[in-house]
Enzyme design. Structure first.
Site, mmCIF file in Angstrom:
data_model
loop_
_atom_site.group_PDB
_atom_site.id
_atom_site.type_symbol
_atom_site.label_atom_id
_atom_site.label_comp_id
_atom_site.label_asym_id
_atom_site.label_seq_id
_atom_site.Cartn_x
_atom_site.Cartn_y
_atom_site.Cartn_z
ATOM 1 N N ALA A 65 0.863 -1.171 0.000
ATOM 2 C CA ALA A 65 0.000 0.000 0.000
ATOM 3 C C ALA A 65 0.904 1.227 0.000
ATOM 4 C CB ALA A 65 -0.889 -0.017 1.230
ATOM 5 N N GLY A 108 0.640 -4.907 1.047
ATOM 6 C CA GLY A 108 -0.562 -4.956 0.214
ATOM 7 C C GLY A 108 -0.310 -5.642 -1.130
ATOM 8 N N GLU A 111 -0.683 -9.188 -0.416
ATOM 9 C CA GLU A 111 -2.105 -9.421 -0.132
ATOM 10 C C GLU A 111 -2.940 -9.396 -1.413
ATOM 11 O OE1 GLU A 111 -1.752 -6.294 2.917
ATOM 12 O OE2 GLU A 111 -2.817 -7.659 4.222
ATOM 13 N N GLU A 131 4.691 -5.021 7.284
ATOM 14 C CA GLU A 131 3.974 -3.915 7.932
ATOM 15 C C GLU A 131 4.454 -3.632 9.344
ATOM 16 O OE1 GLU A 131 2.557 -6.362 6.186
ATOM 17 O OE2 GLU A 131 0.908 -5.592 4.964
#
Ligand code: HXC
Length: 257
Positions: A65, A108, A111, A131
């Site tokens: 992200a 992300g 993911e 993260e």
């Protein structure tokens, strides 16, 4: 529809989406997320598309992200906008989704790859959930999908240390279906996608649905739980510090608060 952060191509019956923010290693900002989901939904609705292939660049599938976009979010902003919930639209698609991953698939990015139905990797692929180094935890399903894919031992170790896992380890662990030499990845992935797209679309949809069913029972509960906790992390000092440290290119000084 014109897109700025992705390249969208129809290749026979395969809809191919290439993440294209090279300056940020394909970091998933909201524009990219919206474009990717919109393009994938359009392919999903089309009878001309029997499989959707998502890929990135040779260096990065996606490095996570977008930290710069997220860094100053507050808990209320994250909670009220249901931050990251747009991704649920991708997992609601019924057409088979294939991820072809070369280079970094972190946070992300990992993911997103795990939201796809089949994960193919180049020998250069590196998967990770780093993260924790930013003062948060996975927020797009990683804590649940990685654990289901590779088991608790490896998922716990990866999420708590943030270390990366190479393609061979990922295949051994059951995260990845097949590995190809990096130069052949997209071509081989396209062949697999073309094979799937040559099948009956409704039968492929039902097959996807039924295999997913075995995998997903109670996943929803886990994701809901994860998202609530994830939003709350924007209320911590350590999230602000972890992301500021990344942007300022210095080590993080966590105060455990
Ligand atoms: C924003 C990013 C980014 C990211 C890389 N960049 N990853 N920008 N968000 N996730 C930017 C860098 O700031 C840099 O921009 C440019 O891309 C190139 O990256 P470099 O770091 O210079 O490349 P390199 O030295 O090759 O290192 C590659 C890397 C590193 C190891 C992948 O970029 C990295 O650690 N990235 C962050 C990985 C990460 O923590 N991902 C998880 C994010 S959180 P400039 O402008 O400096 O050139 C997440 C989970 C969501 O995804 C839920 C919880 C938050």
């Amino acid at each position: 529809m014109s897109y700025e952060t992705i390249i969208v191509e129809q290749k026979g019956r395969v809809g191919q989406i290439t993440l294209n923010r090279p300056q940020a290693l394909n970091a998933l900002n909201s524009q990219l997320m919206n474009e990717l989901v919109t393009a994938a939904e359009a392919f999903d609705r089309s009878n001309e598309t029997g499989a959707i292939l998502i890929t990135g660049s040779a260096k990065a599938f996606a490095a996570g992200a977008d930290i710069k976009e997220m860094q100053s979010k507050t808990y209320m902003e994250a909670y009220l906008s249901d931050f990251f919930s747009t991704w649920d639209r991708l997992t609601a698609l019924r057409t088979p989704l294939i991820a072809a991953v070369a280079g970094f698939a972190l946070g992300g990015g990992c993911e997103l790859a795990m939201m796809c139905d089949i994960l193919l990797a180049a020998d250069t692929a590196k998967f990770g959930q780093p993260e924790i180094k930013l003062g948060v935890m996975p927020g797009m399903g990683g804590s649940q999908r990685l654990t289901r894919a590779v088991g608790k031992a490896k998922a716990m170790e990866m999420c708590l240390t943030g270390r990366m896992m190479g393609a061979e380890e990922a295949e051994r662990a059951g995260l990845v279906a097949r590995i190809f030499p990096a130069t052949e990845l997209v071509e081989e992935a396209l062949k697999i996608a073309t094979t799937i797209a040559s099948m009956s679309k409704p039968i492929a949809m039902m097959t996807k649905e039924t295999v997913s069913r075995a995998f997903e029972s109670s996943l929803r509960e886990g994701i809901f739980f994860e998202r609530r906790l994830f939003h709350s992390q924007f209320a911590t000092n350590d999230q602000k510090e972890g992301m500021a440290a990344f942007v300022e290119k210095r080590p993080a000084n966590f105060t455990h608060s």
